[in-house]
Design a protein around this motif. Structure first.
Motif, mmCIF file in Angstrom:
data_model
loop_
_atom_site.group_PDB
_atom_site.id
_atom_site.type_symbol
_atom_site.label_atom_id
_atom_site.label_comp_id
_atom_site.label_asym_id
_atom_site.label_seq_id
_atom_site.Cartn_x
_atom_site.Cartn_y
_atom_site.Cartn_z
ATOM 1 N N THR A 8 50.327 -59.095 -67.571
ATOM 2 C CA THR A 8 50.060 -59.338 -66.144
ATOM 3 C C THR A 8 49.578 -58.080 -65.451
ATOM 4 N N GLU A 9 50.259 -56.967 -65.691
ATOM 5 C CA GLU A 9 49.885 -55.713 -65.029
ATOM 6 C C GLU A 9 48.516 -55.225 -65.482
ATOM 7 N N VAL A 10 48.115 -55.606 -66.701
ATOM 8 C CA VAL A 10 46.788 -55.229 -67.188
ATOM 9 C C VAL A 10 45.704 -55.876 -66.330
ATOM 10 N N ILE A 11 45.917 -57.133 -65.919
ATOM 11 C CA ILE A 11 44.923 -57.781 -65.056
ATOM 12 C C ILE A 11 44.828 -57.051 -63.716
ATOM 13 N N LEU A 12 45.960 -56.682 -63.151
ATOM 14 C CA LEU A 12 45.956 -55.955 -61.881
ATOM 15 C C LEU A 12 45.133 -54.671 -61.985
#
Length: 629
Positions: free
Chosen positions: A101-105
């Protein structure tokens, strides 16, 4: 896998009630039983229900970027997140979690909407950028994960993973779109360009949409498409080696999970191929599951048992009665919109069985669309060859007349059931394929509609969007256009909807390795002779997998999940069939000719004809209307 929902104000940053977002999420709690969260700010509210798969404790949502300038709710999996993470770290990004998830951010912060082609996986997400005061809604390339949206009277846009999330908002209008009824009766589902309710839309696969607080919603933008316009060069042996490499990579990338993982195993080519490659890559036995039927003619478990034994899987199976009609009402509730693909019933049962032992299951879906595995595609290939031999000025009157005169003989041996083929040959390739893909012909639909409904429908016909899609396809042949239509129209509307709703109903994540976009793009580049030879589709896959699978698995006739609708509707559901015209709900709509429906139901129940598919469609339509209120 998760469920997402939210509210975005596009006419100024009005306050958002977090309880309203929470109620929208509660309506899809089955998609995420492991956690929940809501985040609001002026003009925006994001909600999430979590099914924990990766970084079980460290990636709660909604998630804010470390810099505090972006927030996301995300449904899906990014399979290359570790490679992206390394690339982003090299560019200075800071990470606080170990999940995707944080990779998309951080990918959004680095590349904006250009991050989307870098994401390999299945996803639907909403990301709010506090600097730009902009919300990005995005959906994966092939539409594995759904996303519904609607604009309300006050200018707010609401969104959710399922229609029921939107239905939880009190301001959503519940007015049926009559064009959706035409679409549904043609296809057996409501395709992605339409919703059953006016004003509700589905973000198309491979598209994104930007929402701002000071402007009407922008039109969705396509960020990915599959092209059949170019052909790969090389021998069958060389291209087979490339295919196997792509398949291995697709399967192994989808075996990453911090929870128990397994596979569906029907004993067909596609699921058996996935299991073979999983076994090759796994140090421990693969967990597999199958559903069988207690009627020999419908049961495939002997093939599944052979594959399970061949690869020493930890195999579980369950026999169910084909009279499993008790699920009908529950099934209608899973889909919200009417959905008449009866294989949803056994699909739900195999998801139930899988969820008893695993949280993630790999499926074999997608190969038929990408590599020409459907019989209708091989027919289309041959019909296009026939069309090329005769000018349309000769074909249309000759085959059209024969088709109209030929009796409809569903009871006869297949070579004698020529009516559909003759009518198809009279038409263009696109028109013929639309007829092959439909479950209720335009001629039959015309006999069902009342004059009032025909006025509501106007000039629109359900086949028109499909025909237009095929005519504009980046393609070189009729087979190309047929596969393009299946990938862009049938796959997201029927197959992926079925798998998403039935798996999420039990909190199971289903992954489709054969829909890895690189594999799909490779399949689209193959010469026709490596996709179809004679009556054999998926030719290169079958040749490539000969080293793994026995011949009788590779080349036996395609079966798929079978549900005995005709028997149900003459037996335990006969009363529901007879009540379709008289129970009031369908009659009150004024859309359908009650006398005609009553005659069809009577002919079926009495055994004079088989109208089971149409009666099933009408039954599921009625149950959906009850739910939509």
């Amino acid at each position: 896998m998760c469920g997402i929902a939210g509210i975005v104000h596009t006419e100024g940053p009005k306050p958002v009630d977090p309880d309203r977002v929470r109620r929208m999420c509660d309506a899809i709690a089955h998609r995420g039983p492991d956690g929940e969260g809501v985040w609001t700010a002026p003009g925006i509210g994001l909600g999430h229900r979590r099914l924990s798969i990766i970084d079980l404790a460290g990636s709660p949502q909604p998630m804010k970027a470390a810099e505090g300038d972006a927030v996301i709710v995300f449904n899906g999996e990014i399979y290359n997140f570790r490679d992206l993470r390394k690339e982003l770290q090299a560019l200075g990004a800071q990470f606080r979690t170990d999940g995707d998830t944080e990779v998309i951010l951080q990918a959004w912060r680095q590349w904006g909407t250009a991050c989307l082609p870098r994401l390999h996986g299945m996803f639907a997400f909403a990301l709010y950028d506090l600097r730009q005061r902009t919300t990005l809604l995005a959906r994966d390339r092939l539409g594995v994960k759904p996303l519904f949206t609607a604009r309300l009277a006050d200018g707010a846009v609401i969104f959710g993973s399922e229609l029921k999330a939107l239905l939880a908002h009190p301001s959503l209008r519940r007015e049926i779109d009559p064009l959706a009824v035409e679409d549904y009766l043609a296809w057996g589902y409501v395709p992605d360009h339409r919703s059953m309710l006016k004003g509700v839309e589905k973000l198309p696969a491979g598209h994104y949409q930007l929402l701002r607080h000071d402007a009407p919603p922008a039109a969705p933008v396509q960020w990915w498409d599959v092209s059949f316009a170019d052909r790969a060069n090389g021998s069958a042996e060389d291209l087979g080696a490339h295919l196997l490499h792509h398949m291995r990579d697709a399967v192994t990338s989808r075996m990453v999970a911090d929870v128990p993982l397994g596979a569906f195993l029907s004993g067909g080519v596609d699921s058996s191929s996935v299991v073979a490659l999983m076994a090759e890559a796994s140090a421990t036995p693969v967990k597999t599951c199958s559903i069988g039927f207690d009627v020999a003619a419908l049961d495939e478990t002997a093939y599944a048992d052979r594959i399970a034994a061949r690869f020493a899987t930890e195999h579980r199976k369950r026999l169910v009665s084909p009279d499993d009609f008790s699920l009908v009402d529950r099934l209608a509730g899973m889909f919200d919109e009417p959905f008449a693909d009866a294989s949803a019933l056994p699909t739900f049962r195999v998801c139930e069985l899988a969820r008893e032992h695993v949280t993630v299951a790999l499926s074999g879906d997608g190969a038929d669309e990408a590599f020409a595995g459907y019989r209708r595609q091989t027919f289309q290939h041959r019909e296009e060859q026939a069309r090329a031999l005769l000018p349309s000025a000769l074909r249309k009157p000759l085959f059209g007349t024969l088709g109209r005169l030929w009796p409809k003989a569903d009871w006869a041996p297949r070579p004698l059931r020529a009516k559909t083929t003759l009518l198809s040959l009279a038409a263009s390739g696109e028109e013929g394929y639309a007829r092959a893909l439909s479950v209720t012909s335009p001629e039959l639909r015309e006999t069902l509609y009342t004059p009032d409904f025909k006025r509501l429908r106007g000039d629109y016909r359900a086949e028109q969007p499909l025909i237009e899609l095929m005519r504009k396809a980046p393609a070189r042949s009729g087979l190309d256009r047929a596969q393009y239509a299946d990938l862009k129209f049938y796959l997201p509307g029927d197959i992926l909807t079925k798998v998403d709703r039935t798996s999420m109903a039990v909190g199971l994540e289903a992954r489709e390795p054969l829909l890895d976009h690189r594999l799909v793009e490779f399949g689209a580049s193959l010469p026709e002779r490596l996709r179809v030879r004679g009556a054999t589709g998926k030719w290169l896959i079958k040749q490539t997998m000969r080293r793994y699978l026995p011949e009788d698995v590779l080349f036996r006739p395609k079966m798929g999940f079978v549900t005995p609708l005709a028997q149900w509707l003459r037996g335990p559901l006969a009363h529901e069939a007879r009540a379709l015209a008289s129970d009031g709900l369908l009659a009150r709509t004024g859309w359908l000719d009650a006398a005609r429906i009553d005659a069809l139901a009577d002919a079926h129940v009495s055994g004079r004809a088989d109208h089971s598919r149409l009666i099933w469609q009408l039954l599921m339509l009625r149950k959906s209307l009850q739910l939509l209120g």
